[in-house]
Design a protein around this motif. Structure first.
Motif, PDB file in Angstrom:
ATOM      1  N   UNK A  62      98.104  52.201  44.207  1.00  0.00           N
ATOM      2  CA  UNK A  62      96.934  52.986  44.567  1.00  0.00           C
ATOM      3  C   UNK A  62      97.344  54.422  44.851  1.00  0.00           C
ATOM      4  N   UNK A  63      96.399  55.313  44.654  1.00  0.00           N
ATOM      5  CA  UNK A  63      96.689  56.740  44.789  1.00  0.00           C
ATOM      6  C   UNK A  63      95.478  57.439  45.378  1.00  0.00           C
ATOM      7  N   UNK A  64      95.705  58.325  46.332  1.00  0.00           N
ATOM      8  CA  UNK A  64      94.631  59.137  46.871  1.00  0.00           C
ATOM      9  C   UNK A  64      94.606  60.464  46.134  1.00  0.00           C
ATOM     10  N   UNK A  65      93.433  60.897  45.697  1.00  0.00           N
ATOM     11  CA  UNK A  65      93.339  62.148  44.968  1.00  0.00           C
ATOM     12  C   UNK A  65      92.010  62.803  45.249  1.00  0.00           C
ATOM     13  N   UNK A  66      92.023  63.953  45.872  1.00  0.00           N
ATOM     14  CA  UNK A  66      90.819  64.725  46.115  1.00  0.00           C
ATOM     15  C   UNK A  66      91.021  66.128  45.590  1.00  0.00           C
ATOM     16  N   UNK A  97      87.633  52.837  45.079  1.00  0.00           N
ATOM     17  CA  UNK A  97      88.676  52.306  44.209  1.00  0.00           C
ATOM     18  C   UNK A  97      88.208  52.397  42.763  1.00  0.00           C
ATOM     19  N   UNK A  98      89.064  52.933  41.891  1.00  0.00           N
ATOM     20  CA  UNK A  98      88.814  52.906  40.449  1.00  0.00           C
ATOM     21  C   UNK A  98      89.674  51.785  39.880  1.00  0.00           C
ATOM     22  N   UNK A  99      89.037  50.822  39.191  1.00  0.00           N
ATOM     23  CA  UNK A  99      89.725  49.608  38.761  1.00  0.00           C
ATOM     24  C   UNK A  99      89.503  49.404  37.266  1.00  0.00           C
ATOM     25  N   UNK A 100      90.610  49.165  36.562  1.00  0.00           N
ATOM     26  CA  UNK A 100      90.557  48.815  35.144  1.00  0.00           C
ATOM     27  C   UNK A 100      91.600  47.727  34.912  1.00  0.00           C
ATOM     28  N   UNK A 153      94.711  50.001  39.461  1.00  0.00           N
ATOM     29  CA  UNK A 153      93.774  50.476  40.469  1.00  0.00           C
ATOM     30  C   UNK A 153      94.243  51.795  41.063  1.00  0.00           C
ATOM     31  N   UNK A 154      93.267  52.617  41.414  1.00  0.00           N
ATOM     32  CA  UNK A 154      93.511  53.906  42.053  1.00  0.00           C
ATOM     33  C   UNK A 154      92.617  54.002  43.272  1.00  0.00           C
ATOM     34  N   UNK A 155      93.080  54.729  44.276  1.00  0.00           N
ATOM     35  CA  UNK A 155      92.313  54.873  45.509  1.00  0.00           C
ATOM     36  C   UNK A 155      92.050  56.331  45.802  1.00  0.00           C
TER      37      UNK A 155
END
Length: 260
Positions: free
Chosen positions: A18-22, A196-199, A203-205
Protein backbone atom coordinates in the motif's frame (compact mmCIF):
# COMPACT_ATOMS: atom_id res chain seq x y z
CA UNK A 1 4.85 7.06 -26.69
CA UNK A 2 6.85 9.80 -28.34
CA UNK A 3 10.28 9.21 -29.90
CA UNK A 4 12.89 11.62 -31.19
CA UNK A 5 16.14 10.72 -32.98
CA UNK A 6 18.96 13.24 -32.71
CA UNK A 7 22.56 13.18 -33.92
CA UNK A 8 24.54 15.64 -31.81
CA UNK A 9 27.86 16.88 -33.02
CA UNK A 10 27.74 20.37 -31.52
CA UNK A 11 25.87 22.38 -29.66
CA UNK A 12 6.21 3.89 -9.27
CA UNK A 13 4.33 2.86 -8.59
CA UNK A 14 5.06 0.54 -5.66
CA UNK A 15 2.98 -2.59 -6.15
CA UNK A 16 1.97 -5.51 -3.94
CA UNK A 17 1.98 -3.02 -1.08
CA UNK A 18 0.00 0.00 0.00
CA UNK A 19 1.08 3.54 -0.69
CA UNK A 20 -0.11 6.94 0.47
CA UNK A 21 -0.16 9.59 -2.23
CA UNK A 22 -1.66 13.06 -2.08
CA UNK A 23 -0.98 15.62 -4.80
CA UNK A 24 -3.07 18.75 -5.20
CA UNK A 25 -0.30 21.06 -6.43
CA UNK A 26 -0.96 20.58 -10.14
CA UNK A 27 2.59 19.30 -10.71
CA UNK A 28 3.83 16.45 -12.89
CA UNK A 29 6.57 14.01 -11.93
CA UNK A 30 9.43 13.62 -14.42
CA UNK A 31 11.92 10.77 -14.23
CA UNK A 32 15.02 10.86 -16.48
CA UNK A 33 16.76 7.57 -17.27
CA UNK A 34 19.96 6.63 -19.10
CA UNK A 35 20.21 3.58 -21.38
CA UNK A 36 22.36 2.39 -24.30
CA UNK A 37 22.42 0.18 -27.38
CA UNK A 38 25.02 -2.49 -28.18
CA UNK A 39 28.60 -1.50 -29.04
CA UNK A 40 31.84 -3.40 -29.76
CA UNK A 41 33.85 -1.84 -26.95
CA UNK A 42 34.84 -3.17 -23.56
CA UNK A 43 33.58 -0.02 -21.82
CA UNK A 44 32.39 3.47 -22.69
CA UNK A 45 32.56 5.85 -19.73
CA UNK A 46 30.72 9.17 -19.73
CA UNK A 47 30.97 11.79 -17.02
CA UNK A 48 27.42 13.01 -16.33
CA UNK A 49 27.71 16.43 -14.75
CA UNK A 50 24.32 18.04 -15.24
CA UNK A 51 20.84 17.51 -16.72
CA UNK A 52 18.74 20.55 -17.59
CA UNK A 53 15.22 20.91 -18.99
CA UNK A 54 13.48 23.80 -20.70
CA UNK A 55 9.93 24.03 -19.39
CA UNK A 56 7.13 26.54 -19.86
CA UNK A 57 4.47 26.08 -17.19
CA UNK A 58 0.75 26.50 -17.82
CA UNK A 59 0.57 29.22 -15.17
CA UNK A 60 3.54 31.16 -16.53
CA UNK A 61 5.26 31.04 -13.13
CA UNK A 62 8.12 28.87 -14.40
CA UNK A 63 9.89 29.03 -17.73
CA UNK A 64 13.33 28.58 -19.25
CA UNK A 65 16.16 26.22 -18.39
CA UNK A 66 16.10 24.44 -15.04
CA UNK A 67 18.78 22.18 -13.59
CA UNK A 68 17.52 18.84 -12.31
CA UNK A 69 19.11 17.44 -9.15
CA UNK A 70 21.01 14.29 -10.14
CA UNK A 71 20.69 11.23 -7.94
CA UNK A 72 24.28 10.16 -8.64
CA UNK A 73 26.37 12.61 -10.67
CA UNK A 74 29.61 11.17 -11.98
CA UNK A 75 30.95 8.53 -14.36
CA UNK A 76 28.69 5.88 -15.92
CA UNK A 77 29.68 2.95 -18.13
CA UNK A 78 27.15 3.05 -20.97
CA UNK A 79 27.65 -0.64 -21.65
CA UNK A 80 26.13 -1.45 -18.24
CA UNK A 81 22.78 -0.28 -19.60
CA UNK A 82 22.12 -2.49 -22.62
CA UNK A 83 19.26 -4.86 -23.48
CA UNK A 84 16.54 -2.92 -21.70
CA UNK A 85 18.58 -2.05 -18.60
CA UNK A 86 18.62 1.59 -17.55
CA UNK A 87 19.45 3.78 -14.57
CA UNK A 88 17.69 6.79 -13.06
CA UNK A 89 19.59 10.05 -13.46
CA UNK A 90 17.00 12.37 -11.93
CA UNK A 91 13.45 12.37 -10.60
CA UNK A 92 11.75 15.69 -9.99
CA UNK A 93 8.36 17.36 -9.61
CA UNK A 94 7.72 20.01 -12.28
CA UNK A 95 4.82 22.42 -12.87
CA UNK A 96 2.44 21.17 -15.56
CA UNK A 97 3.12 22.69 -18.96
CA UNK A 98 5.36 22.08 -21.96
CA UNK A 99 8.72 20.33 -21.80
CA UNK A 100 10.43 21.55 -24.95
CA UNK A 101 14.11 20.64 -24.64
CA UNK A 102 16.63 18.79 -22.52
CA UNK A 103 20.36 19.33 -22.17
CA UNK A 104 22.92 16.80 -20.95
CA UNK A 105 26.18 18.37 -19.75
CA UNK A 106 29.22 16.09 -19.54
CA UNK A 107 32.37 16.58 -17.53
CA UNK A 108 35.90 15.88 -18.76
CA UNK A 109 36.32 12.33 -17.41
CA UNK A 110 35.09 10.43 -20.50
CA UNK A 111 36.89 7.42 -21.96
CA UNK A 112 36.59 4.26 -24.05
CA UNK A 113 38.25 0.89 -23.36
CA UNK A 114 39.44 -1.08 -26.43
CA UNK A 115 41.42 -4.33 -26.14
CA UNK A 116 42.14 -3.57 -22.50
CA UNK A 117 43.50 -0.09 -23.26
CA UNK A 118 41.74 3.04 -22.02
CA UNK A 119 41.58 6.08 -24.32
CA UNK A 120 40.25 9.53 -23.37
CA UNK A 121 37.21 10.78 -25.27
CA UNK A 122 37.24 14.43 -26.26
CA UNK A 123 33.84 16.13 -26.06
CA UNK A 124 34.43 19.87 -26.51
CA UNK A 125 30.87 20.96 -27.25
CA UNK A 126 29.39 18.80 -24.50
CA UNK A 127 31.73 20.27 -21.90
CA UNK A 128 30.84 23.85 -22.87
CA UNK A 129 27.12 24.04 -23.59
CA UNK A 130 25.84 20.49 -23.21
CA UNK A 131 24.20 18.03 -25.56
CA UNK A 132 20.82 19.53 -26.41
CA UNK A 133 17.85 17.75 -27.92
CA UNK A 134 14.20 18.53 -28.52
CA UNK A 135 11.43 16.83 -26.55
CA UNK A 136 8.17 18.77 -27.08
CA UNK A 137 6.04 16.88 -24.52
CA UNK A 138 3.04 18.18 -22.63
CA UNK A 139 3.22 17.57 -18.88
CA UNK A 140 -0.28 16.94 -17.52
CA UNK A 141 -0.95 17.69 -13.83
CA UNK A 142 -0.82 14.59 -11.70
CA UNK A 143 0.78 12.36 -14.34
CA UNK A 144 4.14 10.63 -13.91
CA UNK A 145 6.42 10.70 -16.98
CA UNK A 146 9.56 8.75 -17.76
CA UNK A 147 12.11 10.08 -20.26
CA UNK A 148 14.96 7.98 -21.62
CA UNK A 149 18.31 9.25 -22.92
CA UNK A 150 19.39 6.39 -25.17
CA UNK A 151 23.02 6.57 -26.35
CA UNK A 152 24.04 4.73 -29.49
CA UNK A 153 27.60 4.07 -28.32
CA UNK A 154 28.56 2.15 -31.46
CA UNK A 155 28.00 5.27 -33.62
CA UNK A 156 29.01 7.87 -31.04
CA UNK A 157 32.77 7.24 -30.96
CA UNK A 158 34.93 8.46 -33.83
CA UNK A 159 38.57 7.38 -34.26
CA UNK A 160 40.76 10.28 -35.42
CA UNK A 161 44.01 8.33 -35.73
CA UNK A 162 47.11 8.03 -33.53
CA UNK A 163 45.07 6.35 -30.81
CA UNK A 164 42.74 9.30 -30.34
CA UNK A 165 38.96 9.18 -30.12
CA UNK A 166 36.16 11.78 -30.06
CA UNK A 167 32.72 11.40 -28.56
CA UNK A 168 30.08 12.69 -31.00
CA UNK A 169 26.92 11.34 -29.39
CA UNK A 170 24.10 9.87 -31.43
CA UNK A 171 21.17 9.89 -29.04
CA UNK A 172 17.59 8.71 -29.17
CA UNK A 173 15.12 10.17 -26.68
CA UNK A 174 11.70 8.73 -25.98
CA UNK A 175 9.14 9.28 -23.27
CA UNK A 176 5.95 7.78 -21.97
CA UNK A 177 3.34 8.46 -19.33
CA UNK A 178 3.55 5.88 -16.54
CA UNK A 179 -0.10 4.97 -16.43
CA UNK A 180 -2.63 7.55 -15.31
CA UNK A 181 -3.84 8.93 -12.02
CA UNK A 182 -6.98 9.10 -9.90
CA UNK A 183 -8.25 12.04 -7.91
CA UNK A 184 -11.37 12.82 -5.91
CA UNK A 185 -12.82 13.73 -2.54
CA UNK A 186 -13.86 11.49 0.34
CA UNK A 187 -16.29 12.98 2.89
CA UNK A 188 -17.11 13.62 5.66
CA UNK A 189 -13.94 14.16 7.67
CA UNK A 190 -15.73 12.77 10.72
CA UNK A 191 -15.74 9.33 9.06
CA UNK A 192 -11.92 9.35 8.98
CA UNK A 193 -11.96 7.74 5.54
CA UNK A 194 -9.21 5.69 3.92
CA UNK A 195 -9.25 5.21 0.16
CA UNK A 196 -7.94 1.99 -1.35
CA UNK A 197 -7.40 1.49 -5.09
CA UNK A 198 -7.62 -2.25 -5.83
CA UNK A 199 -6.93 -4.20 -9.01
CA UNK A 200 -6.68 -7.95 -8.53
CA UNK A 201 -4.06 -8.57 -5.86
CA UNK A 202 -2.56 -5.08 -6.19
CA UNK A 203 -3.62 -2.33 -3.81
CA UNK A 204 -2.74 1.29 -3.12
CA UNK A 205 -3.70 3.47 -0.18
CA UNK A 206 -4.42 7.21 -0.06
CA UNK A 207 -5.30 9.15 3.08
CA UNK A 208 -7.57 12.08 2.18
CA UNK A 209 -6.69 15.59 3.29
CA UNK A 210 -8.36 16.14 6.66
CA UNK A 211 -9.55 19.63 5.75
CA UNK A 212 -10.85 19.10 2.20
CA UNK A 213 -11.18 15.34 1.76
CA UNK A 214 -8.98 15.45 -1.37
CA UNK A 215 -7.16 12.25 -2.34
CA UNK A 216 -4.82 11.36 -5.19
CA UNK A 217 -3.13 8.28 -6.69
CA UNK A 218 -0.30 8.84 -9.19
CA UNK A 219 1.38 6.47 -11.65
CA UNK A 220 -1.59 4.07 -11.77
CA UNK A 221 -1.50 1.47 -14.59
CA UNK A 222 -4.37 1.63 -17.05
CA UNK A 223 -7.39 -0.58 -16.57
CA UNK A 224 -10.37 -1.02 -14.29
CA UNK A 225 -9.85 -0.26 -10.60
CA UNK A 226 -12.14 -0.50 -7.56
CA UNK A 227 -11.98 2.38 -5.10
CA UNK A 228 -12.81 1.10 -1.63
CA UNK A 229 -13.72 3.87 0.82
CA UNK A 230 -13.23 2.59 4.35
CA UNK A 231 -14.60 4.54 7.30
CA UNK A 232 -12.31 4.25 10.31
CA UNK A 233 -15.20 5.58 12.40
CA UNK A 234 -17.66 2.68 12.73
CA UNK A 235 -20.60 5.10 12.75
CA UNK A 236 -20.23 5.35 8.96
CA UNK A 237 -20.60 2.74 6.23
CA UNK A 238 -17.91 1.69 3.76
CA UNK A 239 -18.57 1.98 0.04
CA UNK A 240 -16.94 0.94 -3.24
CA UNK A 241 -16.99 2.47 -6.72
CA UNK A 242 -15.36 1.40 -10.00
CA UNK A 243 -13.19 3.68 -12.16
CA UNK A 244 -11.34 3.22 -15.45
CA UNK A 245 -7.78 4.55 -15.72
CA UNK A 246 -6.11 5.46 -19.03
CA UNK A 247 -2.44 6.25 -19.68
CA UNK A 248 -1.70 9.96 -19.46
CA UNK A 249 -5.16 10.81 -18.14
CA UNK A 250 -6.30 12.02 -14.71
CA UNK A 251 -9.45 10.10 -13.78
CA UNK A 252 -11.83 12.15 -11.63
CA UNK A 253 -13.68 10.02 -9.09
CA UNK A 254 -15.68 13.11 -8.02
CA UNK A 255 -16.92 13.31 -4.42
CA UNK A 256 -17.85 10.20 -2.45
CA UNK A 257 -19.78 10.76 0.76
CA UNK A 258 -19.86 8.00 3.34
CA UNK A 259 -23.29 7.57 4.93
CA UNK A 260 -24.06 6.98 8.61
Amino acid sequence: MKMTFVSLTAGFLLFAACQKSNNSSGNSQLEVRLTDGPANYQAVYIDVEKVEVNVSSDTGTTSGWQTLPLLHPGVYNLLDFRNGIDTVLASVSLPAGTLSQMRLVLGSNNSVVIDGQSYPLKTPSAQQSGLKFNIHSTLTPGIVYRLWIDFDASHSIVATGNGKYILKPVIRTYSEALGGSIKGYALPAAAKPEVWAIQGTDSLLALPDTATGYFFFGGVPSGSWNLFFHAQDSAYRDTTIAVNVSDGVVTNADTVTLRP
